[in-house]
Each structure stands twice: as C-alpha cells, then as structure tokens.
Design a protein around this motif. Structure first.
Motif, mmCIF file in Angstrom:
data_model
loop_
_atom_site.group_PDB
_atom_site.id
_atom_site.type_symbol
_atom_site.label_atom_id
_atom_site.label_comp_id
_atom_site.label_asym_id
_atom_site.label_seq_id
_atom_site.Cartn_x
_atom_site.Cartn_y
_atom_site.Cartn_z
ATOM 1 N N ASN A 224 0.826 -1.211 0.000
ATOM 2 C CA ASN A 224 0.000 0.000 0.000
ATOM 3 C C ASN A 224 0.859 1.260 0.000
ATOM 4 O O ASN A 224 0.395 2.323 0.371
ATOM 5 C CB ASN A 224 -0.927 0.019 1.212
ATOM 6 C CG ASN A 224 -0.164 0.121 2.510
ATOM 7 O OD1 ASN A 224 1.012 -0.225 2.565
ATOM 8 N ND2 ASN A 224 -0.816 0.583 3.554
ATOM 9 N N TYR A 225 2.108 1.110 -0.399
ATOM 10 C CA TYR A 225 3.013 2.249 -0.348
ATOM 11 C C TYR A 225 2.716 3.206 -1.502
ATOM 12 O O TYR A 225 2.671 2.795 -2.659
ATOM 13 C CB TYR A 225 4.460 1.751 -0.413
ATOM 14 C CG TYR A 225 5.492 2.817 -0.158
ATOM 15 C CD1 TYR A 225 5.588 3.409 1.102
ATOM 16 C CD2 TYR A 225 6.344 3.244 -1.155
ATOM 17 C CE1 TYR A 225 6.526 4.386 1.349
ATOM 18 C CE2 TYR A 225 7.293 4.216 -0.918
ATOM 19 C CZ TYR A 225 7.368 4.789 0.334
ATOM 20 O OH TYR A 225 8.303 5.763 0.573
ATOM 21 N N GLY A 226 2.501 4.450 -1.159
ATOM 22 C CA GLY A 226 2.100 5.412 -2.184
ATOM 23 C C GLY A 226 3.254 6.128 -2.844
ATOM 24 O O GLY A 226 3.074 6.777 -3.854
ATOM 25 N N GLY A 227 4.452 6.001 -2.259
ATOM 26 C CA GLY A 227 5.600 6.733 -2.791
ATOM 27 C C GLY A 227 6.386 5.912 -3.793
ATOM 28 O O GLY A 227 5.902 4.922 -4.338
ATOM 29 N N ASN A 228 7.613 6.327 -4.014
ATOM 30 C CA ASN A 228 8.469 5.660 -4.976
ATOM 31 C C ASN A 228 9.025 4.364 -4.389
ATOM 32 O O ASN A 228 9.673 4.353 -3.354
ATOM 33 C CB ASN A 228 9.616 6.591 -5.386
ATOM 34 C CG ASN A 228 10.428 6.013 -6.516
ATOM 35 O OD1 ASN A 228 11.065 4.982 -6.376
ATOM 36 N ND2 ASN A 228 10.391 6.684 -7.647
ATOM 37 N N MET A 229 8.739 3.273 -5.084
ATOM 38 C CA MET A 229 9.130 1.954 -4.606
ATOM 39 C C MET A 229 10.652 1.822 -4.455
ATOM 40 O O MET A 229 11.139 1.220 -3.492
ATOM 41 C CB MET A 229 8.629 0.934 -5.631
ATOM 42 C CG MET A 229 8.961 -0.473 -5.347
ATOM 43 S SD MET A 229 8.315 -1.477 -6.690
ATOM 44 C CE MET A 229 9.798 -2.171 -7.320
ATOM 45 N N LEU A 230 11.401 2.388 -5.384
ATOM 46 C CA LEU A 230 12.854 2.262 -5.310
ATOM 47 C C LEU A 230 13.404 2.940 -4.066
ATOM 48 O O LEU A 230 14.306 2.426 -3.410
ATOM 49 C CB LEU A 230 13.509 2.883 -6.546
ATOM 50 C CG LEU A 230 13.697 1.978 -7.759
ATOM 51 C CD1 LEU A 230 14.498 2.716 -8.826
ATOM 52 C CD2 LEU A 230 14.379 0.684 -7.389
#
Lengths: 272, 345
Positions: free
Chosen positions: A197-203
């Motif tokens: 559910n992470y809304g930011g940049n995965m890297l």
C-alpha cells in the motif's frame, strides 16, 4: 599514456609509466544476457542488445583510476512456446545499468614481460530491472540492485611495438548493500510487504530497507579483457570482452536470481 | 600475431561455455514435468490450503496416475483445471492454448454485480473518469460514487495513481450531502495504495483495517510476521456522514480491502451480497508447455483477525438484484442503499 607508446623505445618503458594521462572511451557492441529469476519463473530468459558504455581512466605514476558506466535495454525471451491467441506471451523487459569507480595501485612490475599488475578496490552500483510478462502482457516488476565494495586486480601488458596494450581486469565484490525484490512474487517477507500500500516511490522505499550481504548470499564477479590499438598520439580503438555473473539468494537460499552478461565492445579512445 | 589471436581465443572460448557452468538446464516440456511443476509450485507458494480444507498431497495422489508421457494437451488441461476448481479463489487461474480456467466464477444468472438502469436513479449518467465516476442521486440529497477499478498506476516505481486524488474534489462537491453511496459491484480489484487514497477521505482517525502475511519459504508454515495496514485522515477534508458501500460477488481483491477498510468506520453500512473472498495479491508462474497460472501468495485477515479469504465479506444488509428486478428496470440494491441513508438522516 598508452598512445605514446609508439613514440618511445622499449628501454624507455619507465618514462611511459610516469606519464600522467586522462583517457576517455565510448563503446558500443553486442551484449548477451542469460537471466533466471526463481521468484518469477523456473526458466532461463535470454536476449541481446546494443550496449553503451563510457569510461574515464586516469593513469598516474603508480596508480590507475577507472570510472565506467554501462547501459543496456532489451527484451529477454525463453524457450517456452507463446500462444498469442490465448494471450500467453513469455518475455521480460530488462534494463541494466552499472556504474563503478576503482582505484588501483601498482603491486608488481614484470619488466621482462613489459607488464604491470595492479591491485585495489572498486565500488560499483548495479541495477537489473525486469518487467516480467506472462499473461496478457500483464507486467510484474522485479529488480536486483547491488551497491558493492570489492577487490579488483588489473594486468597491463604492453606489446613490443608499443602501440598496443592489453588489459585484464577482475573485480570480486565482497560486501554489498542489496535491495529486496518486489512484493508481487513468490516468497517475500516483512520488509517488502508494506510495499503493498506504499504510495511513494518503490525504489526509494526499497533503498531504505536493504540488507548488507556477502558471499553467502551474493556470488558476484566481473571480468574483462581488452586490447587497445593506438591510431595517433591522442586517438585509439579498443576491443573489449567482458563477463559479469551474479547469483543472489534472497530467502533461505531458495529464491535466487542469476544473471550472466557477456559483452563484446568496440570503442573509440581519446587521450588528453 | 598468431600468438595474440590464440590468446584471445583461449580467453573467449571458456567464457562462451559459461552457461553450462552457471545455469541448470531448463525442465523439458513433457506432460509429467508440467504436472509436477504445477503441483510443486502450489505446494510451495499457496498459503491457504488449511483455510480451504484442501489436502494438496491427496490431490497429487489422485491426479498423478492420470498423467503419462502420452497424455494429450487437452487431457492435461482438464486434470490441472480439476485440481484448482476447489480453491474457489479469484486469484487462482490457469491459462492455456485450450482455454482459461478460473477457480472462482460468478454464476451466469447473477444480477447483483451490475447497475440496473442507473439513469433512473442518478441525476446525470456520464462517465467523468474511467476509474472513478460520481453523480447525485435523483430526488435525494445523496452523492453516488462508482469505482470500477483500483488497478491503475501512472509511473513505473509508484503503485499509487494520482487520478484517484479526484476524490478530494468529490468530497468538496458532496460535503453538504446527507450521505454517499460507493458502488463497488463491478470492481475486481487493483492496487491497495489506490484503495487508501479513497478511504483516507472518509476516516476521522488512524484505524487498523487489514493484516497481511506472506509465504516466505516452501514449508506449509513458512510465513512472515503479520504486517498491519492502516487508514488515516488525508486530504483537505473528510466526509464523516453516513456512507453505504454496495458490494457483490464481483467485488474482489483490492475492492475487498476497500470494503474492510470502510467497515472499520462507524458511519458505514455495507449493502448487497458477499464479496469474492480473494484478498491476497497474486503471482504468475509458468509451465514447461508455455501455459501460465496464477495463485495467491499471502494471507489477509481483518483488524479483529477474522479470515475472509475464500469466504468473502458478508454485507451488513443482504440485498440482491434478481432477474425480475432487471426486467422491471429496478436496482433493488441501490434502492436499499438510498433507504439506509434516508433513514439515518
């Protein structure tokens, strides 16, 4: 440095080594890849591409410094049959970026063989980003990303004509900060699950959640053999063959990705 | 020169033979190998045999004798399809050149996953966003939001899609409404990050709504620790008046995350039918014959540790659309949702 070989005599070899020079290279050629990511597939994926590499080398009296950046973008395919009408296409879109900096110090001079051996270290960063697609081109993102510190050795061999130089390099990373893979694959854990559910940049998220690993989890080496022919005092051409292999085991030595990269490169070399 | 060429060849030839050194041979395409890989991957990766009361070892014992090197493609497809049918999991499927088998299917005579003549109920019926549309309910001070999918991503490394931020505009427009109906009947799921973008506009405080853990090894009990997922107030304002969520058998995966999240809110009522019951994200795998299959790889439970995986979330009020409703151009589920909000006024 190396292109002045044609202007000096064999007995002036020490002068050659004292010559400080900056060498810039631009290469392209042929890349071949074999990839197997157990988290995504039991199968090997292969492909080839037109790589681009740039490098900068500084030759000091007793040291060598090398910076390089290598880029490849390609499609890997497997031996599995595709059924286009059923939406079954097996391919992997792969992007490879590797950058490194090494500092080497002369350890031995073999004057009789007109050769020098250097030892030192290399820091490098590797990104192997893959989008696996098996059904209806629905892509699942996976990546291997290592930031490594390794031991490096270089053999320099000058030939009698003094217009040609051969290099052999071997780099073996011994400690690496690795990023975990994506959450949409088999066998993941608490570090990656919050990506759901992470809304930011995965890297960026993965960069904060990496692990330090050594030989037990990451077997990794890169070696290359190159041959430089000078054309004038400032211009030359270089042929290079490089081989890179890694095997990274993420979980309990069962979930691993393997990658073999071999490249034939030809480049233009400029010396200042 | 000859020597140099010899050296070059000497160095290159061993390199070109590296594949054998570093990689095992691919498993050959034989019916038995396909069967074994299919069974083995489920055995290693599927987390919910226990919940679904499936004895996977027995499935092997029953089906293995049906496979030989002479087994035809269609026979193999039928065996593998039969093995996954009992899963009744929306994320368990097999795709072949003979067809696709979904272990979870919506009955053909099911009418509760559709809007029936929405123009009869809604003030205007134009699609204003492919993912999320919103209108007002005719003759009532009620807002209506239809979310068709959460499966949208705009950037390679980002799972949340900015198009769902339209919810801030919707909340502003609907802030004076007596209530909002959120229609998920046709929503088959997507990415949880998009789910939270919406639900965060309906909560007044941080709330735990789902817990998740993954298979992290081949053993039956190799699981990671539970990870908690929360909703929390975001956006310039939140809508805290009555909300009805419409669900049905077509409400699956991330849409069920949405439903679970909304159920933690005191002002929310779920109306309709039980959801699909496939919370876990899926992974895709391949077989030697080029077929692909998908399976779930995680287990999800609600904040109070109730496991809806395989069962679905039951609504607070069961209302189904029937063939008669369709014939009469009547959406009984939507009518009930309107009634709930009117009653709560």
């Amino acid at each position: 440095m190396i292109f002045r070989l044609g202007l000096i005599h064999a007995q002036d070899i020490n002068t050659f080594h004292l010559d400080k020079s900056h060498i810039f290279s631009l290469y392209t050629g042929f890349s071949g890849y074999i990839e197997r990511d157990d988290a995504m597939s039991h199968y090997k994926y292969r492909g080839h591409a037109l790589p681009v590499e740039i490098s900068y080398r500084y030759s000091g009296t007793n040291c060598r410094q090398i910076f390089y950046a290598n880029f490849d973008n390609l499609i890997l395919i497997s031996s599995l049959p595709n059924y286009d009408n059923a939406g079954l296409n097996h391919y992997v879109q792969s992007t490879n970026i590797q950058m490194g900096y090494s500092y080497l110090h002369r350890a031995f001079r073999l004057a009789r063989y007109r050769s020098d051996i250097f030892f030192g270290g290399e820091i490098n960063s590797l990104l192997n980003l893959r989008q696996h697609a098996y059904i209806d081109n629905n892509e699942f993102l996976m990546l291997d990303q290592f930031n490594s510190l390794g031991l490096k050795a270089q053999l320099e061999k000058r030939f009698a004509s003094n217009k040609r130089v051969a290099f052999f390099n071997l780099n073996i990373p011994f400690i690496s900060y690795v990023l975990m893979g994506d959450t949409y694959n088999a066998f993941v854990g608490k570090k990656i699950d919050p990506l759901m559910n992470y809304g930011g940049n995965m890297l960026l998220y993965l960069a904060k959640k990496g692990d330090f690993v050594s030989f037990k989890k990451l077997v990794y080496f890169k070696t290359d053999f190159s041959f430089v022919q000078s054309i004038s005092n400032h211009i030359g051409i270089e042929c290079k063959y490089s081989l890179r292999y890694y095997k990274f085991s993420q979980y309990q030595n069962i979930n691993y990705s393997k990658n073999l990269q071999s490249q034939f490169l030809i480049g233009i070399v400029g010396k200042l | 020169m000859k020597t140099k060429i010899s050296i070059l060849i000497f160095l290159i030839i061993p390199f070109s033979g590296c594949e054998k050194l570093f990689f095992e041979d691919d498993i050959s395409n034989k019916p038995l190998n396909n069967f074994e890989m299919f069974w083995s991957d489920f055995d290693k990766f599927y987390p919910s045999f226990g919940i679904k009361h499936i004895n996977w070892d027995s499935v092997y014992i029953i089906n293995r004798p049906k496979i030989s090197d002479q087994t035809s493609g269609i026979e193999l497809y039928n065996v593998l399809s039969g093995m996954i049918k009992p899963f009744k999991d929306g994320h368990v499927t097999i795709r072949s050149n003979y067809g696709q088998c979904n272990s979870y299917t919506i009955p053909p005579d099911y009418y509760s996953n559709m809007r029936i003549y929405p123009q009869s109920y809604l003030s205007s019926f134009e699609i204003n966003n492919s993912n999320i549309s919103y209108w007002s309910v005719k003759d009532h001070n009620i807002g209506y939001i239809s979310i068709n999918t959460f499966n949208v991503r705009s950037e390679t490394f980002v799972y949340a899609d900015n198009s769902f931020l339209v919810i801030d505009d919707i909340i502003k427009q609907f802030k004076n409404k007596d209530g909002i109906i959120i229609d998920l009947r046709q929503n088959g799921g997507g990415l949880p990050a998009n789910v939270e973008t919406i639900v965060d506009r309906f909560t007044d405080k941080k709330r735990l709504y789902i817990k998740l853990r993954s298979k992290n090894g081949p053993g039956k009990n190799d699981f990671s620790e539970w990870i908690d997922y929360y909703i929390e107030p975001k956006g310039s304002e939140q809508f805290l008046k009555p909300v009805v969520v419409l669900t049905g058998k077509g409400t699956g995966s991330a849409a069920e995350w949405f439903t679970l999240a909304m159920k933690t809110l005191p002002n929310t009522t779920v109306v309709g039918d039980t959801t699909a019951g496939c919370f876990s994200p899926k992974v895709e795998r391949e077989l030697p014959n080029g077929w692909s299959f998908t399976l779930s790889s995680k287990i999800a439970v609600s904040s109070d540790m109730v496991q809806y995986e395989g069962f679905g979330i039951p609504p607070d009020l069961i209302v189904l659309n029937t063939k008669t409703d369709l014939d009469n151009k009547r959406d009984a589920m939507l009518e009930k949702a309107i009634e709930v909000i009117v009653t709560k006024q």
